[in-house]
Design an enzyme around this catalytic site. Structure first.
Site, mmCIF file in Angstrom:
data_model
loop_
_atom_site.group_PDB
_atom_site.id
_atom_site.type_symbol
_atom_site.label_atom_id
_atom_site.label_comp_id
_atom_site.label_asym_id
_atom_site.label_seq_id
_atom_site.Cartn_x
_atom_site.Cartn_y
_atom_site.Cartn_z
ATOM 1 N N HIS A 1 30.187 18.706 -10.588
ATOM 2 C CA HIS A 1 29.763 17.892 -11.739
ATOM 3 C C HIS A 1 30.888 17.760 -12.760
ATOM 4 C CE1 HIS A 1 25.707 16.932 -10.600
ATOM 5 N NE2 HIS A 1 25.605 18.153 -10.121
ATOM 6 N N GLY B 1 19.939 14.824 3.494
ATOM 7 C CA GLY B 1 19.473 15.433 2.245
ATOM 8 C C GLY B 1 20.039 16.815 1.991
ATOM 9 N N GLY C 1 23.120 17.470 0.977
ATOM 10 C CA GLY C 1 24.216 17.470 0.011
ATOM 11 C C GLY C 1 25.572 17.505 0.679
ATOM 12 N N SER D 1 26.916 14.697 1.870
ATOM 13 C CA SER D 1 27.448 13.344 1.663
ATOM 14 C C SER D 1 27.270 12.360 2.800
ATOM 15 C CB SER D 1 28.937 13.397 1.300
ATOM 16 O OG SER D 1 29.059 13.797 -0.018
ATOM 17 N N SER D 2 26.071 12.334 3.365
ATOM 18 C CA SER D 2 25.837 11.299 4.368
ATOM 19 C C SER D 2 25.913 9.908 3.729
ATOM 20 C CB SER D 2 24.500 11.512 5.075
ATOM 21 O OG SER D 2 23.471 11.649 4.128
ATOM 22 N N GLU E 1 27.546 2.452 -4.346
ATOM 23 C CA GLU E 1 26.474 3.413 -4.654
ATOM 24 C C GLU E 1 25.989 3.251 -6.099
ATOM 25 O OE1 GLU E 1 26.468 6.826 -2.542
ATOM 26 O OE2 GLU E 1 24.882 7.749 -3.726
ATOM 27 N N ASP F 1 32.718 12.345 -3.626
ATOM 28 C CA ASP F 1 32.260 12.324 -2.232
ATOM 29 C C ASP F 1 32.988 11.254 -1.432
ATOM 30 O OD1 ASP F 1 30.533 14.099 -3.341
ATOM 31 O OD2 ASP F 1 28.780 12.792 -3.263
HETATM 32 C C1 GLA Z 1 27.013 14.408 -6.015
HETATM 33 C C2 GLA Z 1 27.770 13.172 -6.504
HETATM 34 C C3 GLA Z 1 29.227 13.498 -6.791
HETATM 35 C C4 GLA Z 1 29.357 14.722 -7.687
HETATM 36 C C5 GLA Z 1 28.505 15.868 -7.173
HETATM 37 C C6 GLA Z 1 28.500 17.030 -8.118
HETATM 38 O O1 GLA Z 1 27.494 14.815 -4.774
HETATM 39 O O2 GLA Z 1 27.705 12.154 -5.537
HETATM 40 O O3 GLA Z 1 29.857 12.367 -7.359
HETATM 41 O O4 GLA Z 1 29.031 14.407 -9.010
HETATM 42 O O5 GLA Z 1 27.165 15.459 -6.955
HETATM 43 O O6 GLA Z 1 29.760 17.598 -8.218
#
Ligand code: GLA
Length: 394
Positions: A36, A129, A131, A133-134, A167, A179
């Site tokens: 974040h 789901g 996390g 990054s699909s 996105e 991502d």
């Molecule tokens: C998700 C978002 C990213 C980033 C992370 C947290 O994966 O897509 O851009 O903000 O949360 O680090």
């Protein structure tokens, strides 16, 4: 993977083609630290991973885009849309197409004309789901497909930027660029240290020695497009405005050093906004320091920064959920674990841990047992295997 996709491609699109379809792959990503911070102009340290999304694609006569996913569809009926009609989100069971449609929408904004139709089939092996990054993987993959089929000459940084805009503008998730950047520019055996303000990046070798990086899936699916992620961004924006009103030359939260933050903090009256800012500012400093430690091969120090990152995401940014806290807590109490933290946006998904080789078995056994005991859920484990960024496969 292509052995599975090819017969379906043939069945659905086969008769319309003269050439063999081209093959593509885009990896998922795991973020080691710098969570974040991307949307606040800070540093991130992700790696591309060998699990990801594969695609077969080819040009076809006509002016429409046909899309099919082996992960979401089972009716052998592709989604079909004229390029001119791509302008708003699709609801319902085909809503996964919004990621590729968002990409096409952004390519249209760049003035690109589609001289013929395109057929694509996707198939991925990323847990959904989780996390990993699909979403970014399918976006970057789609840019790459258009890049190759229409000779667009888009480089890997541009590919990430187009994907992020898809996105933000089409899907409505106000993600940062981490991502898409990791998926696009990742490098085997390296993490990508990215400055999200300037998009300058460098590769940090993953000098793990005999240690392993283990990704543990809580099997709680995150739902980031929901309000919480975007709300955190608004809170960061509010914090930035206040800081800018008392200090010059601050363009983003990550410009603030932790030492100066303590003197600026009194200007932020809302305790929640204060915590959000504290997370971003301290996490950015941790990411920079962690990259130095990784370069120096000091995994012990790196692991301590990972633990501090989790604690800040739990207490300040408040995006961990009890399942992620339990996974981190369990890991912290196992001998031979150098560090452990949630990774990605939060509200579900995975943790990432550095584990000494000799402790890998006990790590998996203990966490499997205790996690199920405490949550009633099953944890899944993947030993990190890094990959290069998205590309055509020859
Ligand atoms: C998700 C978002 C990213 C980033 C992370 C947290 O994966 O897509 O851009 O903000 O949360 O680090």
């Amino acid at each position: 993977m292509f052995e599975t996709i090819a017969p379906v491609y043939e069945k659905i699109y086969g008769s319309d083609h003269t050439n063999e379809p081209l093959k593509f792959f885009a990896p998922g990503r795991v973020n080691l630290i710098g969570e974040h911070t991307d949307h606040e102009g800070g540093y991130v340290l992700p790696c591309a991973i060998t699990s990801g999304i594969y695609a077969l694609a080819n040009l076809r006569d006509g002016h429409s885009l046909r899309l099919y996913s082996l992960n979401f569809d089972d009716d052998f009926t592709p989604f079909e849309i004229d390029f001119n009609d791509i302008n708003k989100k699709i609801d319902g069971s085909k809503s996964w197409v919004n990621y590729p449609l968002g990409v096409v929408n952004e390519l249209k904004k760049l003035g690109i004309n589609f001289s013929s139709g395109i057929d694509i089939i996707y198939n991925g092996n990323l847990p959904g789901g989780a996390g990993l990054s699909s979403s970014a993987a399918i976006e970057v993959l789609t840019v790459e497909i258009f890049n190759r089929l229409f000779n667009l000459n888009i480089n890997s940084v541009e590919r990430a930027k187009i994907s992020q805009r898809a996105e933000n503008n089409f899907v409505g998730m106000m993600c940062g660029i981490m991502d898409q950047f990791a998926v696009s520019t990742g490098k085997k055996d390296h993490a990508v240290l990215l400055n999200c303000s300037t998009l300058e990046y460098s590769y940090v070798p993953l000098k793990l020695g005999t240690d392993k990086i283990i990704i543990t899936n809580s099997n709680v699916k995150h739902s980031l497009a929901g309000s919480e992620y975007n709300l955190r961004r608004q809170q960061c924006e509010a914090a930035l405005k206040i800081i800018q009103s008392v200090k010059n030359n601050i363009t983003c939260l990550s410009d603030v050093r932790p030492s100066e933050f303590e003197t600026l903090a009194s200007a932020i009256k809302d305790p929640e906004i204060l915590k959000r800012a504290r997370h971003v500012i301290t996490e950015n400093a941790r990411a920079i320091e962690a990259a130095e430690k990784l370069r120096a091969g000091d995994l012990k120090a790196f692991g301590k920064l990972m633990n501090a990152s989790h604690i800040s995401l739990r207490d300040n940014y408040q995006v961990t959920i009890s399942e992620l806290d339990i996974l981190a807590d369990l890991a912290w109490n196992i001998n031979g674990v150098k560090g452990s933290r949630m990774t990605g946006g939060g509200f579900g998904g995975c943790t990432v841990s550095i584990v000494e080789d000799g402790a890998v078995q006990i790590f998996q056994e203990t966490i499997s047992r205790e996690y199920t005991k405490q949550t009633g859920r099953k944890a899944d484990f993947y030993i990190l295997d890094t990959s290069d960024g998205a590309s055509q496969i020859f």
